[in-house]
Design a protein around this motif. Structure first.
Motif, mmCIF file in Angstrom:
data_model
loop_
_atom_site.group_PDB
_atom_site.id
_atom_site.type_symbol
_atom_site.label_atom_id
_atom_site.label_comp_id
_atom_site.label_asym_id
_atom_site.label_seq_id
_atom_site.Cartn_x
_atom_site.Cartn_y
_atom_site.Cartn_z
ATOM 1 N N THR A 145 0.834 -1.208 0.000
ATOM 2 C CA THR A 145 0.000 0.000 0.000
ATOM 3 C C THR A 145 0.862 1.249 0.000
ATOM 4 O O THR A 145 0.583 2.217 -0.705
ATOM 5 C CB THR A 145 -0.925 0.005 1.232
ATOM 6 O OG1 THR A 145 -1.713 -1.189 1.237
ATOM 7 C CG2 THR A 145 -1.848 1.210 1.223
ATOM 8 N N LEU A 146 1.930 1.216 0.781
ATOM 9 C CA LEU A 146 2.857 2.350 0.837
ATOM 10 C C LEU A 146 3.446 2.625 -0.542
ATOM 11 O O LEU A 146 3.486 3.770 -1.001
ATOM 12 C CB LEU A 146 3.965 2.069 1.853
ATOM 13 C CG LEU A 146 4.997 3.162 2.114
ATOM 14 C CD1 LEU A 146 5.577 3.011 3.511
ATOM 15 C CD2 LEU A 146 6.140 3.153 1.110
ATOM 16 N N VAL A 147 3.898 1.567 -1.211
ATOM 17 C CA VAL A 147 4.535 1.725 -2.527
ATOM 18 C C VAL A 147 3.539 2.303 -3.535
ATOM 19 O O VAL A 147 3.869 3.182 -4.335
ATOM 20 C CB VAL A 147 5.082 0.371 -3.018
ATOM 21 C CG1 VAL A 147 5.555 0.474 -4.458
ATOM 22 C CG2 VAL A 147 6.235 -0.089 -2.118
ATOM 23 N N ARG A 148 2.286 1.828 -3.489
ATOM 24 C CA ARG A 148 1.273 2.292 -4.439
ATOM 25 C C ARG A 148 0.880 3.748 -4.200
ATOM 26 O O ARG A 148 0.526 4.458 -5.136
ATOM 27 C CB ARG A 148 0.019 1.420 -4.361
ATOM 28 C CG ARG A 148 0.176 0.021 -4.895
ATOM 29 C CD ARG A 148 -1.184 -0.613 -5.164
ATOM 30 N NE ARG A 148 -2.079 -0.472 -4.030
ATOM 31 C CZ ARG A 148 -2.177 -1.342 -3.027
ATOM 32 N NH1 ARG A 148 -1.400 -2.418 -3.019
ATOM 33 N NH2 ARG A 148 -3.021 -1.143 -2.039
ATOM 34 N N LYS A 149 0.930 4.176 -2.943
ATOM 35 C CA LYS A 149 0.389 5.483 -2.596
ATOM 36 C C LYS A 149 1.455 6.533 -2.290
ATOM 37 O O LYS A 149 1.154 7.550 -1.664
ATOM 38 C CB LYS A 149 -0.576 5.341 -1.414
ATOM 39 C CG LYS A 149 -1.798 4.500 -1.747
ATOM 40 C CD LYS A 149 -2.888 4.621 -0.723
ATOM 41 C CE LYS A 149 -4.141 3.865 -1.152
ATOM 42 N NZ LYS A 149 -5.254 4.043 -0.189
ATOM 43 N N LEU A 150 2.684 6.278 -2.720
ATOM 44 C CA LEU A 150 3.711 7.305 -2.573
ATOM 45 C C LEU A 150 3.317 8.531 -3.397
ATOM 46 O O LEU A 150 3.124 8.441 -4.598
ATOM 47 C CB LEU A 150 5.066 6.782 -3.052
ATOM 48 C CG LEU A 150 5.891 5.961 -2.057
ATOM 49 C CD1 LEU A 150 7.169 5.490 -2.724
ATOM 50 C CD2 LEU A 150 6.204 6.757 -0.804
#
Length: 464
Positions: A145-150
Motif C-alpha cells: 500500500t505504501l509503494v502504491r500510494k507514494l
C-alpha cells in the motif's frame, strides 16, 4: 644464634622484663578459644550445629535452615517489590513506557517524496542498503500500500539507531498511516487507523447568485456541496430550479484525530427550500436518506443529468429553432455547459442506441423498464455502447457541440410510453420507504435532527 644471644645479653635488665611480659600476654591471647568463632559462613544457630557422633536427616536439616529467623535487613530486602524483565514485558504500562523511551532515542529523519520517487530511490538517498530494502519490501501487505500510494510532497519519517533503520512511518491521511518496525523476526509492516472522534457541525446560507457560492460562504468544502446536491438531486434541478432567496441548512459530521480537525464525515440531515417548497432529508444507518416520515429521497430518475450548470433553453413545444428559424417543438431541455462536462444517466437502464448522425451529433438513448426512455444529444464523446447496462448517476458521455447546434450544450429528453414529457415537472416513481422494523428508531433520530436544524438555522440566519 650467637649474634642474637650477644644482642640479648646487651639489653638492660628492665627492658628484658618488659619484653618477656608482653610476649607472655600475647601467647595467652592466641591460645585462648573464641566463642564467637564459627566455621560456617551462614552463622547457623546453636540448635542446628552438627554434633560429633550424631546422625542427621538431611531433609530435616534443610527444613530447619529454611525456617530459621531472618535478619531485619534480609526481611527488608526480600519484601521489597522486585522488578524483572518479565514484569516489564507483561505489564502494558511498562511496555508502553519502554516503547516511548525507544522512540525518544531514535534519530528521526524526515524525507520528502520527490516526483517519480520510489522506495528504492528514497532508501538509496538515505544510505540504506539493498538488503534493507529487500527486507522492508517483504515486511507484509501494508508495504505494498505504501509503494502504491507514494505521493510527491508527502513526508516519510525514518527512525535510526546506530545507523540501522528501526522504524518507518508514512501518513496515508490524517486518520491512517503505514508503520514499519524492526523486530527480532525482521521488519514488520502494518496499516494503522487512528481513533476518530465525531462532533456535529452546522452550516446554513441564503442563495444570492449561485448555490455553489452560497455553499462556499457557509463554510462547506467542495465534496460537501456536491453531496448536498446529490441528496436532493431527485427533487431539485440545481441547474434550473434555484432562485435568489432560496436557502438551505445542514448538520454534518466533523472528524477529530488526537483533538485536531481531520476533515468531514457524512451529512446527517439537511433542509432545502426553493421557490417556496421545502425538502428535508435525514440519513439512516443504511447510508440512505429519507424524509422525516421515512419515505426514500431516492427516486428512479434524477431531475437533471448535469449539475450546477445553467439551462439555455427549456421545454417549449412552440419555440423557434435557433438554426433554421422555423417553429419547431423543443421536446426537452438544453443544458449549456463547457465541452467535456460529464453527463450522467438519469436512472438505471439499458443503452438501446449509442451512435452519431448529422442532426443529433453523438447521442445516447437509454431504456428504463417498459415505460421510460431518456435521450442525450450533441455529446462530445460517448462513454457507453449499445446494449450496455448502466446505473443511475453513471457517466455516459460529455457535453459537446456535435450535430446541428449553435454552441456546446446537452439536449436532454424524457419520454413516458413514447410521449415526450417535461423533465422538470414529470412525476417520477419513488424508491421503497424505510424498513418498517426500523421506522420507530428512525423517527426518533429524525425528530432530534429536525430540532437541531431548526435551532441552528435560526441562530445563523439571525446572525446574518
Amino acid at each position: 644464634m650467637r649474634g642474637i644471644t650477644r644482642v640479648w645479653s646487651n639489653f638492660p635488665t628492665l627492658h628484658k622484663v618488659y619484653i618477656g611480659s608482653i610476649s607472655l600476654v600475647l601467647t595467652i591471647l592466641i591460645l585462648l578459644p573464641s566463642e564467637d568463632a564459627s566455621a560456617s559462613r551462614q552463622n547457623d544457630s546453636a540448635d542446628i550445629r552438627l554434633q560429633p557422633g550424631v546422625r542427621y536427616d538431611l531433609s530435616t536439616m534443610q527444613q530447619a535452615q529454611n525456617s530459621q529467623a531472618k535478619s531485619p535487613q534480609a526481611e527488608s530486602i526480600e519484601t521489597q517489590p522486585q522488578t524483572t524483565k518479565t514484569d516489564l514485558k507483561d505489564t502494558p504500562e511498562t511496555a508502553a513506557t519502554r516503547e516511548h523511551l525507544v522512540e525518544d532515542v531514535l534519530d528521526w529523519r524526515d524525507v520528502t517524496v520527490q516526483r517519480n520517487d520510489s522506495l528504492a530511490k528514497i532508501f538509496e538517498r538515505n544510505g540504506l542498503s539493498a538488503k534493507t530494502l529487500l527486507q522492508v519490501s517483504n515486511s507484509g501487505p501494508a508495504v505494498d500500500t505504501l509503494v502504491r500510494k507514494l505521493m510527491p510532497g508527502q513526508v516519510i519519517q525514518l527512525g535510526f539507531s546506530a545507523d540501522k533503520l528501526q522504524q518507518l512511518v508514512y501518513p496515508l491521511s490524517k486518520t491512517e498511516l503505514i508503520e514499519i518496525n524492526y523486530t527480532e523476526q525482521g521488519y514488520q509492516s502494518q496499516q494503522i487507523t487512528k481513533p476518530v472522534d465525531i462532533r456535529h457541525g452546522f452550516a446554513a446560507a441564503i442563495i444570492k447568485n449561485s448555490f455553489w457560492n452560497a455553499g462556499v460562504q457557509a463554510g462547506l468544502n467542495n465534496t460537501q456541496i456536491m453531496n448536498l446536491a446529490n441528496i436532493f438531486g431527485w427533487d431539485i434541478d440545481f441547474a434550473l430550479d434555484l432562485r435568489e432567496g432560496d436557502n438551505f441548512s445542514v448538520v454534518y459530521e466533523e472528524l477529530l484525530v488526537e483533538g485536531e480537525a481531520a476533515g468531514y464525515g457524512n451529512i446527517l440531515a439537511a433542509e432545502f427550500t426553493t421557490q417556496g417548497e421545502t425538502f428535508i432529508a435525514v440519513r439512516h444507518s443504511d447510508g440512505e436518506y429519507y424524509t422525516p416520515e421515512g419515505n426514500s429521497m431516492r427516486k428512479a430518475f434524477l431531475r437533471a443529468p448535469v449539475n450546477f450548470k445553467y439551462i439555455s433553453s427549456s421545454f417549449n413545444p412552440r419555440r423557434l429553432h435557433p438554426v433554421t428559424g422555423r417553429v419547431a417543438p423543443h421536446r426537452g431541455i438544453d443544458y449549456a455547459a463547457r465541452v467535456g462536462t460529464p453527463v450522467v444517466s438519469a436512472g438505471d437502464g439499458k443503452v438501446i442506441k449509442s451512435g452519431y448522425n448529422s442532426l443529433n451529433g453523438n447521442y445516447v438513448f437509454i431504456q428504463h423498464g417498459k415505460e421510460y426512455v431518456t435521450k442525450y444529444l450533441h455529446l462530445h464523446k460517448r462513454a457507453v455502447r449499445t446494449g450496455q447496462k448502466v446505473k443511475q448517476n453513471q457517466k455516459i458521455g460529455t457535453v459537446g457541440a456535435t450535430g446541428r447546434v449553435t454552441g456546446p450544450h446537452l439536449h436532454y429528453e424524457f419520454l413516458v410510453n413514447g410521449v415526450h414529457r417535461n423533465p422538470k415537472t414529470v412525476q417520477l416513481p419513488k424508491a421503497l420507504p424505510i424498513d418498517p422494523a426500523e421506522k420507530t428508531a428512525f423517527l426518533s433520530i429524525a425528530k432530534n435532527m429536525l430540532g437541531m436544524l431548526e435551532t441552528n438555522k435560526r441562530l445563523i440566519l439571525a446572525a446574518n
